[in-house]
Design an enzyme around this catalytic site. Sequence first.
Site, PDB file in Angstrom:
ATOM      1  N   CYS A  15       1.048  -1.273   0.213  1.00 20.05           N
ATOM      2  CA  CYS A  15      -0.236   0.310   0.101  1.00 20.05           C
ATOM      3  C   CYS A  15       0.982   1.189  -0.325  1.00 20.05           C
ATOM      4  O   CYS A  15       2.444   0.934   0.319  1.00 20.05           O
ATOM      5  CB  CYS A  15      -1.161  -0.021   1.074  1.00 20.05           C
ATOM      6  SG  CYS A  15       0.288   0.218   2.789  1.00 20.05           S
ATOM      7  N   ASP A 428      14.647  31.301 -28.186  1.00 20.02           N
ATOM      8  CA  ASP A 428      15.350  31.106 -28.723  1.00 20.02           C
ATOM      9  C   ASP A 428      15.332  31.706 -30.377  1.00 20.02           C
ATOM     10  O   ASP A 428      13.649  31.328 -30.935  1.00 20.02           O
ATOM     11  CB  ASP A 428      16.844  30.724 -27.866  1.00 20.02           C
ATOM     12  CG  ASP A 428      17.702  30.540 -28.973  1.00 20.02           C
ATOM     13  OD1 ASP A 428      18.675  32.691 -28.875  1.00 20.02           O
ATOM     14  OD2 ASP A 428      18.348  29.854 -29.168  1.00 20.02           O
ATOM     15  N   ASP A 631      22.277  29.236 -23.872  1.00 20.41           N
ATOM     16  CA  ASP A 631      20.505  28.860 -23.553  1.00 20.41           C
ATOM     17  C   ASP A 631      20.764  28.160 -22.154  1.00 20.41           C
ATOM     18  O   ASP A 631      19.950  28.079 -21.333  1.00 20.41           O
ATOM     19  CB  ASP A 631      20.124  28.368 -24.700  1.00 20.41           C
ATOM     20  CG  ASP A 631      19.725  28.874 -26.207  1.00 20.41           C
ATOM     21  OD1 ASP A 631      19.277  30.137 -25.747  1.00 20.41           O
ATOM     22  OD2 ASP A 631      19.538  28.753 -27.045  1.00 20.41           O
TER      23      ASP A 631
END
Length: 744
Positions: A15, A428, A631
Site C-alpha cells: 500500500c 530563442d 541558452d
Amino acid sequence: MIEKQIQLSIGGMSCAGCVASVERILQAVPGVDNAAVNFVEHSAEVSGSVSAQALIDAVVVGGYEAAELKGTADEAAEKEVAEFAYYRSLLKKAWVAGVVATPLMLMMLFGAMPVLEGGGRIFWAVVAMASLFVMVYSGGRFFTGAWQAFKAHNANMDTLIALGTGTAWLFSFLILIWPTLVPPEARHLYFEAAVMIIALINLGAALEMRARGKTSEAIKRLIGLQAKMARVVRNGKEIDVPIEQVGVNETLRVRPGEQIAVDGVIIEGRSNIDESMISGEPLPVEKNVGDEVVGGTLNKSGSFLFSATRIGADTALARIIEMVRQAQNSKPAIGRVVDKVAGVFVPIVLLIAVITFMVWFNFGPEPTMAYVLLTTMTVLIIACPCALGLATPISIMVGVGKAAEYGVLIRNGDALQRAGQLTTVVLDKTGTVTEGRPAVTSVMSAAGWDEAKLLSVAASIETGSEHPLAEAIIAAASGRGLPLSPAEDFEAIAGHGVRAQIDGVSVLFGNRKLMADYLVELNDLLEVAAALAVKGETPMFLAVDGVAAGIVAVADPVKRDSKAAIARLRKIGIQVVMLTGDNAATAAVVAKQVGITEVIAEVLPADKSAKVAALQAKGEVVGMVGDGINDAPALARADVGFAIGSGTDVAIESADVTLMRGSLHGVADAIAISKATVRNIKQNLFGAFIYNSLGIPIAAGVLFPLFGILLNPIVAGGAMAMSSLTVVSNANRLRLFKPEGAQQ
C-alpha cells in the site's frame, strides 16, 4: 565512491504506507542523497555514493525484498513474465477463495445456514477448516506481510486486512468451540465474510495489476527498440556478438532491414535510415560517410560500416529510456504531500479501529460483541489506502509515457506538473524558431542568365571560402546536381565577399559594397535585394567580367511548423516572447513571420537568464525553449526549461523537458499533457479521499443510531478492491488522450 543512479525492484509493498517506509529505509543508508519509490512499478530510484548491495541489505532488514534493475531488454521480458505469473497466481487464489465463499454466501442469503447446535456444529467445523485453508493459501501473503511490517515497527495494508479477517475467523472459531463465551444472540459466525473478503481483495489486486501493467508501455516499447546482437568487424572478419560486448571505436556492419546496435559515425557506404523513434519524422533520412547514426534506429536500405562512438548506457536510446524511467519514478509536489499523508494513514486507521471497538463495546446494543466485531473489522478492511497511494504515481507514469509518444521527454514529475501552469513561453530564435542552418532561399538571375548557371558559378567560387554562408550555397548546388568548376586566383575580401577566376572569366560574389568597389552596375537588382532583405534574407550579388549576373539570397529559414505551433500556444492563453542575440531588424522579420509580437533582441548570452528572471519577477510562470550552450543558464533559470533535442548536450542536461522532434509543437503538447495529467491526478485523489472520508465513518457505524445502517464487511472488501481498480482505470484513460492540434 562515485555518485550514481541505482534502480531497485522492491518486493513486499502492499500500500501507499509502504512507500514512505521504504523511502525512510533507503534515505537512512549512508551515502544516499535522494530516494524515490514508485508504488505502481514497485521500484525505487536512488542517487548517491552508495552500493546497490548496501541498499538491498537495508531494504531486506526493513521487511521488504529488493533487487537491482539494469534496464535491459532481457530484464524487462523477465519482469513481464514474472508479473504475468503473479497475476495468474492472484486469480487462482481469488478463485479458490470464491469457490469456498460463494456457496456459504448463498446459503446465508437464503437462510439455509444450519444452527450452531447439534449436527450443525459438524457443518461449521468443516467450514472452519475450509476457511482456514483459504486463509493460509489465498490470504497467507497478508499475514506474512503484516508480520514483516510488525517486525520492522511498521503497519500497512496487510496489517489492516490480516487484523480484520484474522479477528473474524478467530472470533468465529472461538464461538464454534466455546458457544457459551457470548450470549446466544451474539453467536454469529463470520467464516464466510473473512473468506469472501480475501477473494474480493485478491480479485481486485489481480485486475488492478493487469490494468497497471498498461501504464509501462512507453518503457517497454523503448526497451524493445534496443538491439540484442551486433555484427562487428574483428581481424578482417564479420562476427555477431551480444550488444554488451561491443566496444568504443569498434567497426560494425549494418545490413538492410537491420537495427543499428549503438551510436556511431558512418565510415563506409550510405543508406536511408528510419529515425522515427527519435525524431518522430516518418520519412527515412539519407546518411552518408561522416553522418551520425543512432542505436535503435532501423536501416531501411543499403549496407554500411560505422565506428561506434557511444555504447551501453551512453547511447541516445539508453539515455532516453533512463530519462523516461526517472521521470516516471519522480514525484511532483502534489505526490509528495500524498505520500506523507499515506505514511501516517494506517496508524490513524488502527487508532480509529480501537476507538470504534471501545465505543461499541461500552455503548453498543446487544449483542455487543457481534456489533464490536462487525464495525471494527469493517473499518480495518475499508480503510486500506491503496487507491490513495496509486492516485499520483500511476497518472505520472501514463502522462510521461504519453509525452514520450509525442517526442517529449520529461525529466521529472515537478516539470510535468509545472508545465501546465505556464503563463509565458520564451523562445530563442536560431535553432528554435528557425532551422539553425543557413540555406539558399532565393536565386534571382539577370537577363541572359538562368538560375542553375548562376547558382553553379556562385557555388564554384565559394568552394574556397570559409564564410558560414558558403556551405549553404554549395549544399544548394549539390542538391540540384549542378557541376562545379575550379576557382583560380581566389581572394577573400574581408567584410565584402570573394573574387576569383572561373573557366577563364573574372567572378565577383559578395555584398553591395563589393559591387560598388568594382564599379558593377546593379540597376533593378537593388530593388530585388531590398525586397529580400525585408523578408529577413541576406542577398549576395554575382558579377561576371564586371556585369551583374544576379542574386543568391541566404537565410536561416523558419521551421515549417513554428508558426502553427506558436498559434497553438497563443490560443491557450500563453504569452510568447522571442529572446535572441541577433540584431533587432532580423529578429523582427522572423517574429512577424511566425506571429510573435514581443521581441527582446541583441541580448548577450550572459543576460538571457536575467531576462527570464525579470519576467518571473512580474509574476509570470516562465517556460524557456532553446538549443544552444548560451541558452543553458536561461533554461535552468526558467520554471520549466525546454531543450530542442537536436541541440547541444549542455542545453539538454540543463532542461526539464527535451523536445526530440525539434518542433515547438512539443511545447504545446507538453502543456496539454501536463494539464490532462494533473487533472487526472486530482480526479484520482478526489475519488480516493472521498472513498476513505465517507467509507470509514460509515464502517464505524455513524449511521446506525439514526437509520440502523451498518456496512457489511464483505461490501467493504469489495469496495476497497474496486476503489484501487477505479483509480488505475481512470489513469489509463490518459493513454487515449490526444493534445488538440498535435502533429503526431
